[in-house]
Structures are given as C-alpha cells and as structure tokens.
Design an enzyme around this catalytic site. Structure first.
Site, short mmCIF file in Angstrom:
data_model
loop_
_atom_site.label_atom_id
_atom_site.label_comp_id
_atom_site.label_asym_id
_atom_site.label_seq_id
_atom_site.Cartn_x
_atom_site.Cartn_y
_atom_site.Cartn_z
N ASP A 186 46.13 -52.11 -16.14
CA ASP A 186 46.70 -51.02 -16.91
C ASP A 186 48.20 -50.82 -16.64
OD1 ASP A 186 46.71 -48.71 -18.55
OD2 ASP A 186 46.33 -47.43 -16.81
N GLU A 446 40.24 -52.37 -7.73
CA GLU A 446 39.16 -52.24 -8.69
C GLU A 446 38.61 -53.57 -9.18
OE1 GLU A 446 40.02 -49.46 -11.79
OE2 GLU A 446 40.03 -47.78 -10.40
N TYR A 499 37.65 -40.57 -11.43
CA TYR A 499 38.27 -39.83 -12.53
C TYR A 499 37.28 -38.88 -13.20
CZ TYR A 499 42.37 -42.83 -12.07
OH TYR A 499 43.50 -43.47 -11.60
N GLU A 536 42.79 -42.95 -5.75
CA GLU A 536 43.30 -42.58 -7.09
C GLU A 536 42.49 -41.43 -7.64
OE1 GLU A 536 43.50 -45.59 -10.19
OE2 GLU A 536 44.43 -47.01 -8.79
C1 GCB Z 1 42.58 -47.01 -12.44
C2 GCB Z 1 43.46 -48.16 -12.13
C3 GCB Z 1 44.91 -47.90 -12.53
C4 GCB Z 1 44.94 -47.24 -13.90
C5 GCB Z 1 44.21 -45.92 -13.82
C6 GCB Z 1 44.19 -45.20 -15.17
O1 GCB Z 1 41.53 -46.84 -11.89
O2 GCB Z 1 43.41 -48.53 -10.77
O3 GCB Z 1 45.59 -49.13 -12.54
O4 GCB Z 1 46.24 -47.06 -14.36
O5 GCB Z 1 42.89 -46.14 -13.43
O6 GCB Z 1 45.00 -44.31 -15.39
O7 GCB Z 1 43.36 -45.55 -16.01
#
Ligand code: GCB
Length: 643
Positions: A186, A446, A499, A536
C-alpha cells in the site's frame, strides 16, 4: 526469552560487506554527486543493446532530473509518473588520479535494479531498492595530466517488481498501451536514484568494516552504571592488509577525551562510569527534543608498528552504550522497561516521492519531538542512513524493517525469494547494526503467514537472522489471526496490526475496546512468553472534514478511534502494570499521509491515515496522541533485577 549469554554468542558473527557510511576524515575525501543529472525513459528497453552507456551523451529526448529524488512526480508528464521499466541517468565528473588512493562510487539507494557504467565499462550492478551499493572505480580513472580525465557515469535503473523481488510485484501487459504493475502493498512504487550518490576515497589499504556492541553494563545499588564492556571487530582490506599493519582503536567521550583503547583488531573496550545511551520519552530519560549521550569510536590504521605513517582513519560518531533484553513480558533497555510510543512512517513527501531530503529529515525529527514520540518502524523498508544518525542523537527507537512487504501469495514463498530475503537482511544488518537506536529487526510486514508455505519460510528466515542480529530481538509484523499465523513462533516478539473500526466494524467506535482487549488476550494466551506491540492501528482522515457525531474519514472520527484503543492498551501495559502487563508499545499508522496507487479507497492517491498531512501539518488527532504521550512519559518505571 533472550538471555545475556545468547547475546554474547551472537557478537562478531556477521560477515563484512563494507557498508560503512562514507564519512570524511583526514584520510578520506567525500565528493557529493547530487544535483541535476541527464535523464530519459527507455520505454522500449533498448538502451543496453544500443550501448547508451558508451555514448558521449544519452540519446534525446533527455531532461534534467534531480538526484536524489524519485523521478515520478518531478514533471507534469503522466508517462513519466507511471513509467515501468528502465530509466537512464548520466553525468560527468572530474576525479583526480592519486597514487595510493582508491575511489569508490557509492549509491545510497536506487530503486530497484541498477546497472552502473563508468567510462563505458560496467562498474557495479545491484538488485534491491533500499540499501547502498558501491564499486571501486579507481581503474577507470585516467591520469590527471591527461586533459580528458573526465569520468562519465551512466546509470540504468529498472523499477519492475517480480514475484522474486522484495517487495514483490507482477507486471500485467494487457495491450501495447496498457501495462500495469500489480503491487501487493500500500504505497506508490516510487523509483529512480532516491538517495545520494557519493564518490569517496580511501587509501589502498583501508578500514573496510567495523562492528561494535555493548556486551554488558554493571550497575551499583542505585542503578548507576559503574562500567561497561563493549566488543568490537575491525576488518582491514586492500593491497597491504595481510602485511604488518597496526590498528589503534579509541573510544572518545562527548568532550573528545579517550576513555578506552585497544590495539587488537578484535577485542573489548572497558569503559568506567559510562554515560548510557537512553531512548527518549520515558520518565527516567530525556525528552525527545533533547539528545542522548553518544561516544565516538576512532579507528586509526598505521602502515607498521612504528605508527609513523597513517594509512586510514575512520570515526563512528554515534556509539551508544546500552543493552537490550526481553523478558516474557517486557522490553528492557538498560534493564529498565521501555515502552514504544511513536508512529510509523514512510519515506514519502510531495514532489520528491521517496527522494531523500534533509528538509524532510529535520522536520521528521522535530515532529517526533513535538509529539513526544519515541519510536518508529522503518515501514516497510530500510530508510536512508541519515534517519538512523538522527535517531541515535535524539534517542528515538527504531524498529528496522526489511523490504519484505507484500508476501501475499503462496508462490511468493519461493527458494529464490528466500535467498534474496537473506541477502537484504544481511545488507540491512551490516549497514545498521552499529546504531544504538535500532532496538529490533522486523523481517517482514503482513506476510500471508497463515499459509502452510509460510511456516518453513519463516523458520528459515529466523534461523538465518538470529546469529546476525547483533543483540536485537527479531520479529515480523502480523496481520494474520492469532489462531492462523504459522511463523511467529520462531521469533521473539508479537507485533500486530489491527484496524477494528476501520477495515471492519465500519463506524463502530463503540465496538473497538472489547475487540482490542479480546485480541491482545488471545495472542497472550497463545504466546505467554512473548511481549506484544500494536505495530499499526489507524483511520483515514481527510483534513478539514468534520462531523458530530463522528463519521468515518472526519477528523473527529480519527480522534475517537484512537481514544477507543488506549484504555485496552493500558489495561495490559507492562509500564502501568509491572507485574501483570505484557503490552510494550503502540505505533499509530501513520505519522504522515503518503502516496499510494490510485483506487476507490485512496482519495487523491493518498493513504490519509496520517496524524499529519503529507505537508507535515497536524490533524486534530495529532493533539490527542501528543497529550497521551505526555501522560505516558509521566509513568515511572523501576529497573529489573539484573540476572
Ligand atoms: C496495513 C499495512 C500498511 C497499510 C495499512 C493501511 O496493515 O501494513 O502498509 O498502509 O494497513 O492503511 O491499509
């Protein structure tokens, strides 16, 4: 659990790769080749067969391209922006031919596949986008009394990623005018000569590599350090390296006084009453706007025992005396619990793309100071050396990450990828191991670690890295579930990206606390001896977009999102609950908005999870995080009993 004895065994095992940063000293000159180079695309991929490297000028059309910079956003030309394939850079330079000196051409990084010619001859090739490479070009330099002693440097760089590169990618050719590089990660695949190009000289017998580690620190009853033992090794290379050369190793304190010395090329230095390197932003350490204590290691090479003629001098001015140790629930730095509280980042900014820039570098560290942020992960690849120099100075902890992001398919876990993964791990550790700020190695981000192929792959990665790890714990960053991941059992720490309330439970801030609590408990239950870090968590936020009650993408939602996670962290924090806690840190995603491929979830081609905009201005959530980190700094820690 890693023990001190294990660290002892690890010392000095890495092989040398000559990735010492090109510092200027009395015996070494450094010439910057940064500036405007001639540049052109090679859309047909014919440059090499047409021998562009041997021509006096690159064939037109050429443009001026700044180095360092990614080439993608420098012009208004969409073809250059999305180019996939070879690009060519060229410039001339004058280099004096001097007896007894060798000249090395050094690329701090170019993305991804690089071929370099000097005066029409192949000088160095490299595969991999984020680590330095260099070649000795002395033999290509003409006599200085030859009026045409000009040296022509031509570089071809190809940004095509394949299932065997790191990161991986796949090129799809749909028609003669429609090609896409599928990138299973990403961030935008910025490319070109992203970091500085340097030409440096050394004597023909020279210091090729230095490793140095803190082996142990002794403390008195008040936990004041009374002495420290450092182990080091110096590698000498070149014309006279096997003959009677003599080396003197001196450790200088911040005032320039010699506090320890030795004359063996591989031995120990004992420092009495050492000033320890400390990570910033803890109750017992300094604020992240102030400096950590650094020593300088000075290595002087003489041509024989009489020490009359100096052949080479090299200094590492960022030596930090500190130890790292994991227990089953804490991350100890200098035997005190450390709590990572910072934010992840990317090398990314307007116009420059991934191009290195001192302006961005200085702002980066000023903003971590402002935020009271004491850590970042070099997501998702090793950063430019200068980030590590600054982190050493401020005491900001780095989790150094290998560029293994996007290992998303079973076919990517191939023997070829594993071999390349080992190569980049070796290069990364060889380059970064002497930085006290590097507290841990993250070897992937990941990966599809629930696939059966991942188990043997990561077992091999862990076995390969452990003897090289220079006293740091090893990990990789997990998106897989606690009951599906197959690889982390071989590593030291659990780092999870989650998330809730963003990629799932859309808009349901109210669901976050229980889900986070359950998630941390589940990982703990499966791995009761490995500390856990939230590596994250975050929510996309369009600056200036507001709503009450908060809705996804608004500044209010980003604030509520973060506030919902923190109580669950605090309930299991190793800092707040020294006897029962096991949670050792939190790293929001991301410090800054950054460029991605265009898609329906990336407004304006940006991932907008930054606490700051891409222009480095705070969103409302930045103030929430700043307030939290100020509070975390106030939590006092006790030191562990020393084993
Ligand atoms: C993740 C990834 C990161 C992305 C992020 C996102 O888990 O490690 O590279 O940018 O999510 O914002 O989707």
């Amino acid at each position: 659990m890693l023990r001190a004895s294990l660290f002892l065994l690890m010392l000095g095992c890495i092989s040398s790769h000559g990735l010492l940063y090109p510092h200027e000293t009395e015996t070494r000159q450094v010439k910057s080749l940064d500036g405007l180079w001639h540049f052109r695309l090679d859309e047909q991929g014919v440059g090499e067969s047409e021998r562009w490297f041997a021509l006096p000028e690159l064939p037109e059309p050429t443009i001026f391209m700044p180095v360092p910079a990614s080439f993608n956003d420098i012009t208004q030309n969409i073809t250059i922006h999305r180019h996939i394939g070879w690009v060519w850079y060229a410039r001339d330079v004058f280099v004096p031919k001097t007896a007894g000196l060798r000249w090395v051409l050094r690329f701090q990084a170019a993305h991804y596949e690089s071929r370099v010619w000097v005066n029409g001859q192949s000088a160095v090739n490299h595969s991999g986008g984020h680590l330095p490479f260099e070649g000795d070009i002395t033999s290509f330099i003409k006599d200085s009394n030859d009026l045409s002693s000009k040296v022509r440097i031509v570089v071809a760089v190809n940004n095509t990623l394949t299932p065997r590169t790191l990161p991986p990618g796949e090129l799809h050719i749909y028609s003669p005018t429609y090609r896409e590089l599928e990138t299973p990660f990403d961030f935008f695949n910025y490319a070109g000569i992203d970091r500085s190009v340097l030409l440096y000289s050394t004597s023909t017998t020279y210091i090729q590599d230095i490793t140095i580690d803190t082996q142990s620190i002794d403390y008195d009853a008040q936990h004041t350090a009374t002495s420290a033992t450092l182990t080091y090794s110096v590698t000498i290379a070149g014309s006279n390296s096997h003959n009677a050369v003599r080396v003197i190793i001196e450790l200088l304190d911040a005032e320039g006084m010699v506090v320890a010395n030795n004359t063996d090329s591989r031995s120990v230095l004992i420092v009495n009453k050492p000033n320890l390197w400390q990570p910033c932003g803890m109750n017992h350490t300094h604020p992240c706007t102030e400096h950590s204590y650094l020593y300088t290691l000075q290595v002087t090479l003489y041509n024989d025992a009489s020490t009359k003629e100096i052949l080479d001098i090299y200094r590492i001015n960022h030596i930090g005396i500190r130890t790292i140790r994991l227990t089953d629930s804490k991350f100890l730095v200098n035997e005190r619990p450390f709590y990572f509280h910072g934010a992840n980042a990317h090398e990314d900014s307007d116009i420059r793309g991934k191009g290195f820039d001192n302006v961005i570098l200085a702002k980066h560290f000023n903003l971590y100071g402002w935020l009271h942020g004491n850590a970042f992960r070099t997501s998702h690849y090793p950063y430019a050396d200068e980030f590590y120099h600054m982190a050493d100075r401020f005491g900001i902890a780095i989790i150094g990450e290998a560029p293994a992001v996007g290992l998303a398919k079973a076919s990517y876990f191939s023997p070829e990828t594993l071999a390349h993964h080992k190569q980049v791990i070796t290069e990364m550790i060889s380059r970064d191991r002497n930085h006290p700020s590097v507290l841990m190695w993250s070897l992937a981000n990941e990966p599809a670690s629930g696939l059966p192929e991942a188990k043997d792959y990561f077992s091999a990665v862990a076995n390969f890295t452990r003897p090289l790890a220079a006293g740091r714990p090893i990990t990789y960053v997990i998106s897989a579930g606690h009951n599906s991941d197959l690889g982390i059992q071989f590593f030291d720490m659990i780092c999870i990206n989650r998330y809730f309330g963003w990629y799932s439970q859309f808009g349901r801030i109210d669901q976050i606390p229980d889900l986070v609590t359950q998630e941390l408990a589940a990982w703990r239950q499966r791995f009761p001896t490995k500390p856990i870090l939230m590596s994250e968590y975050g929510a996309d936020t369009v600056p200036g977009l507001h709503s009450d009650p908060s809705m996804m993408f608004t500044e209010e939602y980003q604030k509520d999102y973060y506030l919902a996670y923190h109580p669950s962290f605090d309930n299991v924090s190793s800092l707040i609950h020294p006897t029962t806690g096991f949670f050792v840190g939190e790293l929001p995603w991301n410090m800054f908005d950054f460029a991605t491929d265009q898609s329906t979830i990336r407004v304006g081609g940006l991932n907008r999870k930054g606490l700051f905009t891409r222009q480095r201005q705070p969103k409302a959530a930045a103030f929430i995080i700043k307030h939290r980190y100020e509070q975390l700094e106030a939590v006092s820690t006790s030191h562990e009993r020393i084993h």
